[in-house]
Design an enzyme around this catalytic site. Sequence first.
Site, PDB file in Angstrom:
ATOM      1  N   GLU A 295       0.817  -1.300  -0.102  1.00 58.12           N
ATOM      2  CA  GLU A 295       0.063  -0.477  -0.368  1.00 58.12           C
ATOM      3  C   GLU A 295       0.873   0.687   0.066  1.00 58.12           C
ATOM      4  O   GLU A 295       0.494   2.392  -0.444  1.00 58.12           O
ATOM      5  CB  GLU A 295      -0.759  -0.108   0.818  1.00 58.12           C
ATOM      6  CG  GLU A 295      -1.900  -1.273   1.113  1.00 58.12           C
ATOM      7  CD  GLU A 295      -2.616  -1.188   0.306  1.00 58.12           C
ATOM      8  OE1 GLU A 295      -3.073  -0.567  -0.662  1.00 58.12           O
ATOM      9  OE2 GLU A 295      -3.241  -2.316  -0.018  1.00 58.12           O
TER      10      GLU A 295
ATOM     11  N   ASP B  34      -4.458  -5.433  -9.473  1.00 57.81           N
ATOM     12  CA  ASP B  34      -3.897  -4.054 -10.208  1.00 57.81           C
ATOM     13  C   ASP B  34      -3.724  -4.007 -12.264  1.00 57.81           C
ATOM     14  O   ASP B  34      -3.566  -3.305 -13.100  1.00 57.81           O
ATOM     15  CB  ASP B  34      -2.765  -3.873  -9.451  1.00 57.81           C
ATOM     16  CG  ASP B  34      -2.877  -3.741  -7.971  1.00 57.81           C
ATOM     17  OD1 ASP B  34      -4.061  -3.178  -7.761  1.00 57.81           O
ATOM     18  OD2 ASP B  34      -2.103  -3.364  -7.399  1.00 57.81           O
TER      19      ASP B  34
END
Length: 644
Positions: free
Chosen positions: A421, A498
């Site tokens: 993150e 992603d």
Amino acid sequence: MKSDLLKNVFLWLIIAVILVSIFTNFGPRGADRNTLTYTQFLSQVNSGQIKDVTIDNETISGATVAGQRFVSYMPIPDQYLLSDLLKKGVDVKGKPPQEESLWLRILISWFPFVLLIGVWIFFMRQMQGGGGGGRGVMSFGRSKARLLGEGQVKVTFADVAGVEEAKEEISEVVEYLKEPSKFQNLGGKIPRGVLLIGPPGTGKTLLAKAVAGEAKVPFFTISGSDFVEMFVGVGASRVRDMFAQAKKQAPCIIFIDEIDAVGRHRGAGLGGGHDEREQTLNQLLVEMDGFDSTTTVIVIAATNRPDVLDPALLRPGRFDRQVTVGLPDVRGREQILNVHMRKVPLEKTVEPSIIARGTPGFSGADLANLVNEAALLAARLGKKMVSMAEFEQAKDKILMGPERRTMVMTEDEKRLTAYHESGHAIVGWTVPDQDPIHKVTIIPRGRALGVTMFLPSQDRYSYSRERLESQISTMFGGRLAEEIIFGSEKVTTGASNDIQKATEISRRMVTKWGLSERLGPLLYGAEEGGEVFLGHSMGSDKSKDISEETARIIDEEVRAIIDRNYQRAKIILQTNLDKLHVMSDALMKYETIDLEQIEDIMAGRTVREPKGWSAQPKSSSGDGPTAQTDATAAKPTTDAAAPT
């Protein structure tokens, strides 16, 4: 209620009478008669004790000299019995063959048919909603439209916010229903049909109710699926009945929700011209075109799929006015929040304008859900009023999913998620034309082990190439952080989503949006439902849309975009490696950081404690199951990379 009780009592009374009659007619008889064996009977005949007998096949009944009734049964036919009885002076009687009752014969012969009809009626009642509303079972051709009287519709334009342009467009309908002569005297004709188009949850049904509430006229409401049945012709019959009822109630409004269920392109069904859906649509077209100029019946329909509607339905004279009910802008969201906050006790610190700026892409239904979730959170905490903290928690829950604090994660998994993150956040902070970071958390939410959320500072309606490539770079930040810190052998599956999103954006840039200098502004492949499908990969007759050489160039261009942004994100993380470690440590300590902490980290300052943070452990750690989901950047919009 009382009439239903009387009907039930009367029904059970009839059933009881029938059962008693059957028991009386067909039940066992002779309970008051003495049963003799055949041997006993012959013995009494020989001794002269029998006075008279009645013979009915193998059954012998009669009376003794003493007056006692008896019955006996012959085991086999006895041809000498009659002569023996006559010799002893017994009065012998024969029983004539008994004919069955006419009603009994009818009942026996017709019972299977009656049973089949009853079963059919039962299933028909089930399919037609039990035949409620005082309608018989054969009335399934009647309209299912629900009529709301003038006083039943309480919604007005004051209850509808955020769609000012749509209200202006449809306000003429209200004026026409209130004062038709105002338009008729000038030769003007109000649109017979108004089609409300927009995404789900934008308030199309609410807007139609507001028209009825403002005009104070009857309001017929029905769904498009209520017209279509398994029997051909039923839908057309319901359309005729609905318009017949509406003309009796004129002036009135007919509202058809999800009209695409019945209004799709004709000729696309498997049933051809005899298809039930097409028959229903044909009747709807005829009814809408059959109004005379003085008929004050307005048809309002709603759909989020206008592309599938039949062109004849949209031509002038039918649905000739199309009103787009889109997602609200920041001012519209503030107005919608004010409407929904009327019944919620709020603290003075609650600012609807701040909440509206932080909820781009929210529909009216989403904002109503936000207010409701905030009220539920406040009630769960035992508060008397709702504060901004509850609205922030509710917003995070809707955008990122509910927290899964009971999920067991090892320290290694938590640290890997923290670096993942942090990689998203640092790359997203550095690249140009990227939305501001709202929050970073390693608390599992929904299906993700962690979330980096970006919130637009303003509403966006188009996207530049620079912005799209910045999004692609940001998406690869998490995978690259894992690779830089733990090595290529330790890279996990957490970046699968992603990679998928980055590839989709890159392919759209090349094939749909004309953002490839090598291929130019052309559409490559067949476009279906807003997506571009390349023929060579579909294995169908769409292969003629592009050549093999063009498909190869498309793949090369997509790969070039991915590689370019992958390398850019890698350079950014290697340059800010110290900040990557600091942000990861902050996430391991606080679990959730917001914009203030991220600004401190990127500026090289000491990280401040998040507001409301306590040193108590909040989430579990240790050995346990892991979720192979994506710790990807959350977006409040459904398709952040698809400009309208």
